[in-house]
Design a protein around this motif. Structure first.
Motif, mmCIF file in Angstrom:
data_model
loop_
_atom_site.group_PDB
_atom_site.id
_atom_site.type_symbol
_atom_site.label_atom_id
_atom_site.label_comp_id
_atom_site.label_asym_id
_atom_site.label_seq_id
_atom_site.Cartn_x
_atom_site.Cartn_y
_atom_site.Cartn_z
ATOM 1 N N PHE A 8 0.817 -1.211 0.000
ATOM 2 C CA PHE A 8 0.000 0.000 0.000
ATOM 3 C C PHE A 8 0.855 1.267 0.000
ATOM 4 O O PHE A 8 0.437 2.296 0.533
ATOM 5 N N ASP A 9 2.017 1.203 -0.620
ATOM 6 C CA ASP A 9 2.898 2.364 -0.721
ATOM 7 C C ASP A 9 2.397 3.267 -1.844
ATOM 8 O O ASP A 9 2.289 2.846 -2.987
ATOM 9 N N ARG A 10 2.075 4.501 -1.514
ATOM 10 C CA ARG A 10 1.553 5.426 -2.520
ATOM 11 C C ARG A 10 2.658 6.119 -3.298
ATOM 12 O O ARG A 10 2.399 6.704 -4.338
ATOM 13 N N ARG A 11 3.876 6.056 -2.824
ATOM 14 C CA ARG A 11 4.990 6.717 -3.518
ATOM 15 C C ARG A 11 5.707 5.773 -4.470
ATOM 16 O O ARG A 11 6.123 6.183 -5.545
ATOM 17 N N VAL A 12 5.908 4.533 -4.057
ATOM 18 C CA VAL A 12 6.591 3.544 -4.887
ATOM 19 C C VAL A 12 5.671 2.338 -5.000
ATOM 20 O O VAL A 12 5.501 1.589 -4.045
ATOM 21 N N HIS A 13 5.085 2.141 -6.169
ATOM 22 C CA HIS A 13 4.139 1.037 -6.352
ATOM 23 C C HIS A 13 4.906 -0.285 -6.363
ATOM 24 O O HIS A 13 6.020 -0.371 -6.893
ATOM 25 N N TYR A 14 4.304 -1.317 -5.801
ATOM 26 C CA TYR A 14 4.987 -2.610 -5.698
ATOM 27 C C TYR A 14 5.290 -3.220 -7.066
ATOM 28 O O TYR A 14 6.260 -3.959 -7.221
ATOM 29 N N SER A 15 4.491 -2.913 -8.078
ATOM 30 C CA SER A 15 4.765 -3.466 -9.406
ATOM 31 C C SER A 15 6.057 -2.890 -9.980
ATOM 32 O O SER A 15 6.748 -3.568 -10.751
ATOM 33 N N GLY A 16 6.402 -1.675 -9.614
ATOM 34 C CA GLY A 16 7.665 -1.091 -10.063
ATOM 35 C C GLY A 16 8.857 -1.839 -9.514
ATOM 36 O O GLY A 16 9.867 -2.021 -10.206
ATOM 37 N N ILE A 17 8.747 -2.289 -8.277
ATOM 38 C CA ILE A 17 9.832 -3.055 -7.664
ATOM 39 C C ILE A 17 9.987 -4.400 -8.366
ATOM 40 O O ILE A 17 11.105 -4.843 -8.661
ATOM 41 N N ILE A 18 8.876 -5.037 -8.663
ATOM 42 C CA ILE A 18 8.920 -6.335 -9.331
ATOM 43 C C ILE A 18 9.466 -6.192 -10.749
ATOM 44 O O ILE A 18 10.274 -7.014 -11.209
ATOM 45 N N LYS A 19 9.064 -5.142 -11.457
ATOM 46 C CA LYS A 19 9.575 -4.912 -12.814
ATOM 47 C C LYS A 19 11.075 -4.625 -12.790
ATOM 48 O O LYS A 19 11.820 -5.094 -13.652
ATOM 49 N N TYR A 20 11.515 -3.849 -11.812
ATOM 50 C CA TYR A 20 12.942 -3.561 -11.699
ATOM 51 C C TYR A 20 13.739 -4.835 -11.436
ATOM 52 O O TYR A 20 14.807 -5.032 -12.023
ATOM 53 N N ALA A 21 13.222 -5.700 -10.583
ATOM 54 C CA ALA A 21 13.899 -6.968 -10.317
ATOM 55 C C ALA A 21 13.987 -7.810 -11.591
ATOM 56 O O ALA A 21 15.014 -8.444 -11.856
ATOM 57 N N ALA A 22 12.929 -7.813 -12.396
ATOM 58 C CA ALA A 22 12.941 -8.575 -13.647
ATOM 59 C C ALA A 22 13.980 -8.021 -14.615
ATOM 60 O O ALA A 22 14.690 -8.786 -15.286
ATOM 61 N N VAL A 23 14.100 -6.702 -14.684
ATOM 62 C CA VAL A 23 15.095 -6.088 -15.572
ATOM 63 C C VAL A 23 16.504 -6.443 -15.118
ATOM 64 O O VAL A 23 17.365 -6.789 -15.942
ATOM 65 N N VAL A 24 16.758 -6.380 -13.819
ATOM 66 C CA VAL A 24 18.090 -6.714 -13.304
ATOM 67 C C VAL A 24 18.402 -8.184 -13.550
ATOM 68 O O VAL A 24 19.513 -8.529 -13.967
ATOM 69 N N ARG A 25 17.435 -9.054 -13.320
ATOM 70 C CA ARG A 25 17.664 -10.486 -13.564
ATOM 71 C C ARG A 25 17.960 -10.760 -15.030
ATOM 72 O O ARG A 25 18.825 -11.555 -15.359
ATOM 73 N N TYR A 26 17.239 -10.102 -15.926
ATOM 74 C CA TYR A 26 17.464 -10.308 -17.352
ATOM 75 C C TYR A 26 18.816 -9.751 -17.784
ATOM 76 O O TYR A 26 19.525 -10.364 -18.571
ATOM 77 N N ALA A 27 19.183 -8.574 -17.255
ATOM 78 C CA ALA A 27 20.443 -7.940 -17.646
ATOM 79 C C ALA A 27 21.653 -8.716 -17.151
ATOM 80 O O ALA A 27 22.722 -8.661 -17.766
ATOM 81 N N THR A 28 21.511 -9.449 -16.053
ATOM 82 C CA THR A 28 22.652 -10.183 -15.485
ATOM 83 C C THR A 28 22.508 -11.686 -15.670
ATOM 84 O O THR A 28 23.187 -12.448 -14.990
ATOM 85 N N LYS A 29 21.659 -12.096 -16.593
ATOM 86 C CA LYS A 29 21.387 -13.525 -16.758
ATOM 87 C C LYS A 29 22.632 -14.312 -17.159
ATOM 88 O O LYS A 29 22.818 -15.449 -16.746
ATOM 89 N N PHE A 30 23.492 -13.714 -17.943
ATOM 90 C CA PHE A 30 24.664 -14.419 -18.446
ATOM 91 C C PHE A 30 25.950 -13.959 -17.777
ATOM 92 O O PHE A 30 27.015 -14.014 -18.368
ATOM 93 N N SER A 31 25.849 -13.499 -16.539
ATOM 94 C CA SER A 31 27.035 -13.054 -15.810
ATOM 95 C C SER A 31 27.940 -14.235 -15.490
ATOM 96 O O SER A 31 27.493 -15.342 -15.247
ATOM 97 N N ILE A 32 29.222 -13.955 -15.486
ATOM 98 C CA ILE A 32 30.225 -14.963 -15.183
ATOM 99 C C ILE A 32 30.766 -14.659 -13.798
ATOM 100 O O ILE A 32 31.085 -13.513 -13.522
ATOM 101 N N PRO A 33 30.970 -15.575 -12.904
ATOM 102 C CA PRO A 33 30.724 -17.014 -12.981
ATOM 103 C C PRO A 33 29.278 -17.401 -12.740
ATOM 104 O O PRO A 33 28.829 -18.439 -13.169
#
Length: 77
Positions: A8-33
């Motif tokens: 119930f955060d009116r400043r930072v919606h929870y879907s924004g946090i989930i979308k950001y996590a998805a972007v970070v996971r996708y961007a670092t999917k092929f990180s070594i090691p």
């Protein structure tokens, strides 16, 4: 990376946090090691400054310390 938010955060919606996590996971999917861990925790009863007391604060602090120890030591929580 630990991302924490409230349902119930009116400043930072929870879907924004989930979308950001998805972007970070996708961007670092092929990180070594190995790709870094991205953990998302959404509190279903809280918002931006709503629903916090000393017991909830201690619980959240304990969760954050457990996540940090997991990253340092490498134990699976």
């Amino acid at each position: 990376m630990l991302l924490v938010g409230g349902m119930f955060d009116r400043r930072v919606h929870y879907s924004g946090i989930i979308k950001y996590a998805a972007v970070v996971r996708y961007a670092t999917k092929f990180s070594i090691p190995q790709p870094p861990k991205v953990c998302v925790r959404i509190d279903l009863k809280a918002g931006h400054g709503i629903g916090s007391n000393i017991f909830k604060y201690c619980s959240e602090l304990g969760f954050m310390y457990a996540f940090i120890l997991d990253q340092i030591v490498g134990l699976d929580i």
